[in-house]
Design a protein around this motif. Structure first.
Motif, PDB file in Angstrom:
ATOM      1  N   LYS A 430      35.218  39.155  35.987  1.00 25.36           N
ATOM      2  CA  LYS A 430      34.810  37.777  35.772  1.00 25.36           C
ATOM      3  C   LYS A 430      35.925  36.819  36.173  1.00 25.36           C
ATOM      4  O   LYS A 430      35.672  35.780  36.777  1.00 25.36           O
ATOM      5  CB  LYS A 430      34.444  37.596  34.291  1.00 25.36           C
ATOM      6  N   SER A 431      37.194  37.180  35.867  1.00 29.70           N
ATOM      7  CA  SER A 431      38.249  36.231  36.215  1.00 29.70           C
ATOM      8  C   SER A 431      38.367  36.117  37.733  1.00 29.70           C
ATOM      9  O   SER A 431      38.667  35.049  38.255  1.00 29.70           O
ATOM     10  CB  SER A 431      39.588  36.563  35.545  1.00 29.70           C
ATOM     11  N   ALA A 432      38.063  37.217  38.475  1.00 32.96           N
ATOM     12  CA  ALA A 432      38.085  37.134  39.942  1.00 32.96           C
ATOM     13  C   ALA A 432      37.010  36.152  40.417  1.00 32.96           C
ATOM     14  O   ALA A 432      37.245  35.305  41.270  1.00 32.96           O
ATOM     15  CB  ALA A 432      37.847  38.511  40.543  1.00 32.96           C
ATOM     16  N   LEU A 433      35.813  36.249  39.814  1.00 27.21           N
ATOM     17  CA  LEU A 433      34.728  35.331  40.183  1.00 27.21           C
ATOM     18  C   LEU A 433      35.108  33.883  39.893  1.00 27.21           C
ATOM     19  O   LEU A 433      34.877  32.986  40.689  1.00 27.21           O
ATOM     20  CB  LEU A 433      33.460  35.671  39.373  1.00 27.21           C
ATOM     21  N   LEU A 434      35.735  33.711  38.693  1.00 34.16           N
ATOM     22  CA  LEU A 434      36.128  32.360  38.299  1.00 34.16           C
ATOM     23  C   LEU A 434      37.100  31.764  39.291  1.00 34.16           C
ATOM     24  O   LEU A 434      36.990  30.609  39.673  1.00 34.16           O
ATOM     25  CB  LEU A 434      36.841  32.415  36.937  1.00 34.16           C
TER      26      LEU A 434
END
Ligand SMILES: NC(=O)c1ccc[n+]([C@@H]2O[C@H](COP(=O)([O-])OP(=O)(O)OC[C@H]3O[C@@H](n4cnc5c(N)ncnc54)[C@H](O)[C@@H]3O)[C@@H](O)[C@H]2O)c1
Length: 440
Positions: A430-434
């Motif tokens: 998720k942090s990569a997507l963010l």
């Protein structure tokens, strides 16, 4: 036997009640006048402990437990006084043990004062048991030494350490059913202490020497601290490698001999974040791993702040709603809670913080009021009650729909379907997507 229990707190009071109900004559001593007044009125100062009120009623009425502000002559003395820590990073620089322990060391003044208070009442053959959690060597170096300084002939006394491993909320059951370790300064002392505990303990009682017993208690909590530090480190590794730690850890835990504890915003309570320092203090040169684990866990509140800023994507956060003040789920204990440290870090970063906790006054107020107008929601304690929160309703209250879940409590897709941007500690996918969202 006649038994004098010094310290009528979470440990001393239920122990005194159990000893009294096993037929001993017990004097419970405390220096806190309000504790004594409450108990003298037949009331309890410790609440939410199943069976404790009834047990105290029976030993109060039959007179087997009386309380007093001073010790009296007895066959056995049990010391169950607090052992908090002192934190003095400046003074620590000159002392090797303290410096390695980052300025933390055991505050043994209560143990020493309680020991000195029993000196006038000791008679040859008496048994002296230290129950407080202490650095290895304390029974000998503090208890015995303090009595020698008081002029007591210690050669005629029996000394033992009998640590506690009970869980508040389930005190009576655990005091009776947990296995116990009893460490004597001599074999005779260990056996005498074990036979005293046998009068109410149904768990197995192992006899060892006092130093071993002192260390065993610290080993237990250090094991948990190191395990949580490893989980927290893997949370950060997963963020770095764009992997979801919650999925990875549940898969790793399917191995029959692997059991990761859960990552989170830090470690709290009055045992796990403190007891490892009692080991570091006495063995600074050989505790690299324990020291590193403490650093990892103490660093988590700062890491949570960084995640929150990343979730905000460079936009200012004016008001943050924190869910959970206590250090663990479903209890009202905020001692050493990382939540309070995180709240302070947020304030120092210029944010307004509103805290909710169903178990911790003064934070047990309306959840709606706490969430109203928030720029982000920060879940810090995985109270079961929070699982019932309806994200669609919450969406109508907040100013910005941002959620940082540091406990892996919420179902991200439910919150996302209500319009929230969700980040979980350790969720590197998720942090990569963010980040790609922020870059766009
Ligand atoms: N509470 C737990 O769950 C738990 C679990 C394991 C170990 N321990 C250890 O047990 C020890 C006692 O903890 P607790 O939770 O019962 O503490 P507590 O703070 O609940 O109670 C300690 C009591 O001792 C009294 N006291 C202090 N100095 C005294 C003196 N000189 N004479 C008489 N009374 C005195 C205090 O007034 C207080 O009522 C600590 O070392 C703690 O680390 C506690």
């Amino acid at each position: 036997m006649k038994i004098c229990v010094i310290g009528m707190g979470y440990i001393g009071f239920p122990t005194a009640c159990l000893l009294a109900s096993a037929g001993h004559h017990v004097v419970g001593v405390d220096v806190n006048v309000s504790v004594l007044d409450t108990l003298r009125n037949g009331q309890l100062h410790i609440v939410n402990e199943a069976g404790l009120a009834d047990l105290y009623d029976s030993v109060f009425i039959n007179g087997h437990l009386v309380v007093s502000d001073r010790p009296s002559e007895a066959d056995a003395f049990i010391l169950a006084v607090p052992t908090p820590f002192l934190h003095d990073p400046v003074a620590a620089e000159n002392r090797q043990g303290e410096s390695a322990a980052q300025g933390y060391r055991a505050d043994l003044r209560y143990v020493e004062n309680a020991t000195r208070s029993i000196a006038p009442f000791l008679r040859p053959g008496n048994l002296v048991i230290l129950e407080s959690t202490v650095p290895p060597g304390t029974t000998e170096n503090v208890v015995v030494r303090a009595l020698q300084e008081e002029g007591v002939d210690v050669s005629s006394l029996l000394f033992a350490h009998a640590p506690e491993r009970v869980l508040p909320g389930n005190l009576l059951h655990e005091l009776v059913h947990n296995d116990r370790i009893v460490g004597g300064l001599t074999q005779e002392a260990g056996e005498a202490a074990a036979s005293l505990y046998k009068s109410f303990v149904q768990g197995h009682i192992s006899i060892t020497d006092a130093r071993t017993a002192e260390l065993v208690k610290l080993m237990e909590n250090t094991y948990r601290d190191v395990n949580i530090a490893l989980a927290n480190e893997f949370a950060k590794v997963c963020e770095y490698l764009h992997i979801d730690v919650w999925e990875a850890m549940s898969l790793a835990n399917r191995h029959p001999r692997v059991n990761f504890l859960r990552p989170g915003p830090g470690v709290g309570g009055h045992c796990i974040p403190i007891d490892p320092y009692f080991v570091i203090e006495v063995a600074p040169a050989v505790t690299d791993l324990i020291q590193a684990a403490r650093r990892v866990n103490r660093g988590m509140p700062h890491h949570v702040l960084q995640l929150l800023l990343r979730l905000a994507g460079g936009e200012p956060l004016r008001r943050v709603a924190i869910l959970g003040a206590s250090y663990k789920a479903n209890v009202g204990d905020e001692r050493e809670s990382p939540s309070l440290e995180i709240a302070q870090l947020l304030r120092e970063a210029g944010m307004t913080v509103a805290i909710h906790d169903p178990y911790v006054p003064p934070y047990n107020t309306s959840l709606e009021t706490v969430l109203e107008g928030a720029d982000a929601i920060l879940l810090l304690t995985d109270h079961e009650a929070y699982q019932a929160i309806d994200p669609h309703f919450v969406r109508t209250l907040v100013a910005r729909a941002l959620l940082l879940d540091t406990r892996g409590l919420f179902n991200p897709s439910e919150w996302e379907s209500a319009g929230f941007v969700v980040l979980r500690l350790g969720d590197g996918r998720k942090s990569a997507l963010l980040e790609s969202r922020i870059i766009q």
